[in-house]
Write a protein that holds these residues in place. Sequence first.
Motif, PDB file in Angstrom:
ATOM      1  N   VAL B  32     -81.441  27.783  36.739  1.00  0.00           N
ATOM      2  CA  VAL B  32     -82.521  28.215  35.851  1.00  0.00           C
ATOM      3  C   VAL B  32     -83.087  27.016  35.085  1.00  0.00           C
ATOM      4  N   GLY B  33     -82.188  26.168  34.614  1.00  0.00           N
ATOM      5  CA  GLY B  33     -82.631  24.967  33.902  1.00  0.00           C
ATOM      6  C   GLY B  33     -83.544  24.143  34.777  1.00  0.00           C
ATOM      7  N   ALA B  34     -83.156  23.986  36.049  1.00  0.00           N
ATOM      8  CA  ALA B  34     -83.948  23.179  36.974  1.00  0.00           C
ATOM      9  C   ALA B  34     -85.315  23.813  37.203  1.00  0.00           C
ATOM     10  N   VAL B  35     -85.326  25.140  37.423  1.00  0.00           N
ATOM     11  CA  VAL B  35     -86.616  25.806  37.652  1.00  0.00           C
ATOM     12  C   VAL B  35     -87.563  25.541  36.482  1.00  0.00           C
ATOM     13  N   ALA B 292     -84.907  24.398  43.239  1.00  0.00           N
ATOM     14  CA  ALA B 292     -84.232  25.035  42.107  1.00  0.00           C
ATOM     15  C   ALA B 292     -83.824  26.466  42.458  1.00  0.00           C
ATOM     16  N   ALA B 293     -84.686  27.158  43.198  1.00  0.00           N
ATOM     17  CA  ALA B 293     -84.368  28.531  43.595  1.00  0.00           C
ATOM     18  C   ALA B 293     -83.132  28.545  44.491  1.00  0.00           C
ATOM     19  N   GLY B 354     -83.274  23.879  30.306  1.00  0.00           N
ATOM     20  CA  GLY B 354     -84.507  23.477  30.986  1.00  0.00           C
ATOM     21  C   GLY B 354     -85.592  23.117  29.988  1.00  0.00           C
ATOM     22  N   ALA B 355     -85.735  23.954  28.951  1.00  0.00           N
ATOM     23  CA  ALA B 355     -86.759  23.691  27.935  1.00  0.00           C
ATOM     24  C   ALA B 355     -86.453  22.381  27.221  1.00  0.00           C
ATOM     25  N   ASP B 374     -94.067  32.692  31.252  1.00  0.00           N
ATOM     26  CA  ASP B 374     -93.963  33.467  32.495  1.00  0.00           C
ATOM     27  C   ASP B 374     -92.901  32.878  33.417  1.00  0.00           C
ATOM     28  N   VAL B 375     -92.792  31.552  33.402  1.00  0.00           N
ATOM     29  CA  VAL B 375     -91.775  30.907  34.244  1.00  0.00           C
ATOM     30  C   VAL B 375     -90.376  31.224  33.711  1.00  0.00           C
ATOM     31  N   VAL B 376     -90.237  31.202  32.368  1.00  0.00           N
ATOM     32  CA  VAL B 376     -88.934  31.523  31.762  1.00  0.00           C
ATOM     33  C   VAL B 376     -88.534  32.955  32.131  1.00  0.00           C
TER      34      VAL B 376
END
Lengths: 249, 410
Positions: B32-35, B292-293, B354-355, B374-376
């Motif tokens: 998730v961090g990577a995405v 990332a997925a 990620g943020a 939206d990505v989060v």
Amino acid sequence: MEAVDGAQPLVALRAVSKVYRTGDVEVRALRGVDLAVQPGELVSIMGTSGSGKSTLMNILGCLDKPTQGQYLLDGKDVSRLDRDALARVRNRTLGFVFQSFNLLARTTALENVELPLLYAGVKTKERHARAKDALQRVGLGDRLEHHPKQLSGGQQQRVAIARALVGRPRLILADEPTGNLDSRTSVEVMALFQQLQREGLTLIIVTHEPDIAAYTGRVVVVRDGRIVSDKRQPAQPAVPLPEEEEAVP
Amino acid sequence: MNLLETIRLAIRALLRSKTRSVLTALGIIIGVGAVIAMVAIGDGARASVQRVFDSMGTNMLIVLPGSSNSGGARGGFGSQPSLTWDDLEAIRTQLPSVRAAAPELRSSAQLSSGETNWATSVVGTTPDFFEVRNWPMALGARFSESDAELGSKVVILGQTVVDNLYGKGVDPVGQVVRIKSTPFTVVAVAARKGQSPVGQDFDNTAFIPTTSFRRSVQSQSLGAYITGVVYVQAASAGQTAQAQQDITQLLRERHRLDEGEADDFDVRNLAELASGQQESTRTLSLLLAAIAAVSLVVGGIGIMNIMLVSVTERTREIGVRVAIGARPRDILLQFLVEALTLSMLGGLLGAALGAGVAQLLAAQFQWPMLVRPDVVLLALGFSAAVGVGFGLYPARKASRLDPIDALRYE
């Protein structure tokens, strides 16, 4: 074998058989067992390993279904119920006590006792109150927040008995309840069972120790999948030894 | 058992083995961090590219004069003056796809004011230039259309020129500066624009009207021909290609070029270049998001693995729960919620990570910070789906255990 005329038996097995199949081999664990237990009885079931007493216990506990025959629990046929309905019967009508206590580790005594109520959907407040009551009833009112590891074997088994009691069952099934206990705590547990019987509960205890069976008013002996003897006797009163500091009142 | 109790139970079960839970969630945390970081980095890079192109001008085209051909040696674009002042006027007035057009005549010259002097680029142009280049004034007002035509001796200075000629923070409007010994009055200071993508300082420039440029700065004038390039602003972002086509057609007609003859000018579409750049950063960020997925899926497999171990370890517990009245679906829900809690916890920690990374990089490269909600949400939704998807099999396995075997399990 109905002993008390007129009263409806709490447990009635009628020609119950159980056949296990492993590959081509058929094992007939029970061969036409008839058994009736009246409300308020304290019965012990005895037998050597492989006699079929465990299978009998599993069927009585609604954990297993008979291959043939009928099981009426409190007048209701439970031998053909589905898994969900059986779960409900176990939750509402039965209470289990195991040889190895089977308490959840790292969980307080109170929470262990609350577990059946959780599945019954009882609200938090009432759950706490009832679990506390049940623990007080087995003499552990001062051990509510203890984890199983912090309790002695006898105390752990009493927590397990409280867990069996908390759902207000009609019948308590105990599978070798004293198997992991020394003789003094065994007497203690049997004294508790006798007290529960006096309070009106029905209890069935599986054991292979004649000493333990002596504390019950009826001894059923199972051999080769059949009941070979079913005798009533005056139950020997279980008196905990005087030096026991946590004697049950 | 209600859902709240089940969630509470799941959290307690996870807390019982903290290290294991954290390690299990690590896959999801990283995924998730990577995405989130990747998408933010992609967006940041794109925005910074956009900013560079915006700084050059909005919806901009550049018209360059043609190449020379003397004795077989062909010069590059701009070596042969082929654009006339009339061509410029025609582009400016005849084409609806063009909003503005301005010439840029460029020369190097020495500027002096009092004791100090400074060599810089002098650009001769019209007021439209500042429209096309999207370049506001910091101080004063730019010279007018008539100034440009009449050849008024007025100059707009870039910030770098002001800094070097007058010192930082000085307002030079109204002062007189000499360009190649001709005195010009400073009418405005252009806002700071920074560097071009290749490091050219946009602010190290002085702007004067075209007529004045031809009279005072240019050593030799070519009369009707423009000795520089023409900047054109299309009417809208969607019309840059249209404008490019229109200008080409107009100039070919005006230059009387036959069907087979090559253009004697070149029209370059900067917007196209920009969108090409955008496309490539987009592709890159999509690729990174895909990687990332994949790491999310790997994290899901980690969760499944640990849940299977957990089901085996807790076989007896499952047996007890079933014996005291848990239905198969209660057991299923318990383990499913546990997997879900694990993956959602991982998702939340990953989102924070990620943020944080995106913030750090944005600060490092001076990108605009873009953590898109939206990505989060998508990442969290995906990790929830991973939790349910990979938790289902272990949970089903748990719910189908035979209580008799489970109670006997050592």
